[in-house]
Write an enzyme that holds these catalytic residues in place. Structure first.
Site: not given
Ligand SMILES: [Zn+2]
Length: 409
Positions: A103, A105, A140, A268, A287
């Site tokens: 994925q 972001h 994240e 990642h 994705r």
């Molecule tokens: Zn992620």
């Protein structure tokens, strides 16, 4: 809720996604799991889909998101209310048994633009083809609690070339990479017709899956995860094109206590292990394979940063005292680790909303005017803006703390 205190016991929410393990989180939370259900994630935050619950002295409960909505100033403080208007982060414990999708972001700016564009087009928020669930970015930080395996950004050039040359089924990509770089090899495999993916990957699968099943591969090699992906996502003759990416990306093994940061645009995938994860409060995920879900390739390609990633393992910054911080550039969150020996205590002032979870041992939470209570492994609590209280270790204890970065306040 009584107003005089600012520290509350907190109960998170379990997410039973199919990829989760059946024992780590139940043990952490002191729950039985007789049906062997997957316990994938434990959420401690104010996300509307799974808000944590505040527990008051008399046992009454209230959702954290409702409480913050009703008392933004008292719970968040002026800065966080003005800048974020809500709890800016989500704290989680993850137990990854089966690998998660690859994925990426979006940036904050892109998330705002794309979210507005999808709204304008009239795509329902819960539609399966909806890409943007909110207008926020999702940086994240993950901190390994066990040996943890993940894919993290594109390999540096030399390393990637070496892999492309040494895996015979991928050799056709090495001239593409040499001439045109990261974007072109990634676009090539992501836009390739499925029949072509099958034709190119079938010999690889036939070669590595028997070795995987015979236990001849180890977790330090890409072949292990590629074979596991082929077995996991065996969808009636449709080979998952995410298998290419396993060879393109850095394969990392983090040891307990090591952390890594994933900012916008960095592809990642989590492969196996347990971690503490903290992220901006968002659900925006694009994705790129290792998933039975729909992959929107043009949308994905818009947001991937096509560049080498030299992984930076973040170790705790053991400053003075017993609080060690894991620093990141994200303005939304800060994770730190409190380590206390039995009998030691620490005074904490919360500058905005802070969430704590005990991972080892047992502590007492002592707030003036409130009966003290204990929190043991797996138990959480929340402290609101201007809370001042003491934690005292009843046994040697490790507590993780989520906060809004002090530099921003
Ligand atoms: Zn992620």
């Amino acid at each position: 809720m009584k107003k005089q205190h600012k520290v509350f016991k907190l109960q998170g929410k379990v997410q039973h996604y199919a990829w989760g393990g059946a024992s780590y989180i139940p043990q952490l939370l002191h729950l039985d799991n007789p049906d062997n259900k997957p316990f994938a994630e434990y959420w401690m935050g104010a996300h509307d889909n799974a808000p944590a619950q505040l527990v008051d002295e008399d046992g009454s409960v209230l959702s954290l998101n409702e409480y913050i909505r009703e008392h933004p100033q008292e719970s968040l403080g002026t800065y966080t209310t003005g800048r974020f208007g809500r709890l800016p982060y989500l704290l989680k414990i993850l137990d990854v048994k089966d690998m998660l999708s690859i994925q990426v972001h979006p940036t904050k700016r892109n998330a705002e633009l794309e979210f507005a564009a999808e709204n304008k087009k009239g795509v329902a928020l819960n539609a399966s083809n909806r890409n943007y669930k909110d207008d926020n970015h999702k940086p994240e930080l993950m901190l390994a609690l066990s040996e943890f395996y993940l894919l993290h950004g594109f390999k540096p050039e030399e390393e990637l070339l070496e892999v492309l040359r040494s895996v015979p089924e991928l050799a056709f990509l090495s001239p593409v990479f040499e001439r045109k770089g990261y974007q072109e090899i990634y676009r090539t495999v992501m836009e390739m017709p499925q029949a072509e993916v099958n034709r190119l990957l079938q010999p690889l699968v036939d070669r590595i899956v028997p070795a995987y099943q015979a236990g001849q591969l180890n977790k330090e090699e890409e072949d292990f995860w590629a074979a596991r992906a082929a077995v996991t996502y065996d969808d009636g003759g449709k080979i998952d094109r995410g298998i290419f990416s396993i060879y393109f990306f850095n394969l990392l093994n983090l040891h307990p206590g090591e952390a890594i940061f994933q900012d916008a645009g960095l592809p990642h995938a989590y492969l196996e292990g347990q971690n503490v994860e903290i992220m901006a409060n968002s659900d925006n995920v694009l994705r790129g394979g290792l998933t039975p879900k729909h992959v929107d390739v043009p949308e994905l390609l818009k947001h991937v940063r096509f560049e080498a990633t030299h992984p930076r393992i973040i170790m705790e910054d053991s400053g003075p005292g017993r609080i060690a911080v894991y620093h990141t550039p994200a303005p939304d969150f800060e994770l730190s680790k409190l380590s206390l020996l039995q009998g030691e205590s620490l005074t904490i002032r919360a500058h905005s909303v802070e969430i704590f979870i005990v991972l080892e041992g047992k502590i007492g939470v002592i707030e003036p005017g409130v009966a003290p209570y204990g929190r043991k492994r797996g138990e959480a609590f929340v402290a609101f803006h201007q809370a001042k209280f003491e934690v005292k270790a009843q046994e040697d204890a490790v507590v993780y703390r989520a906060a809004v970065p002090a530099g921003a306040l």
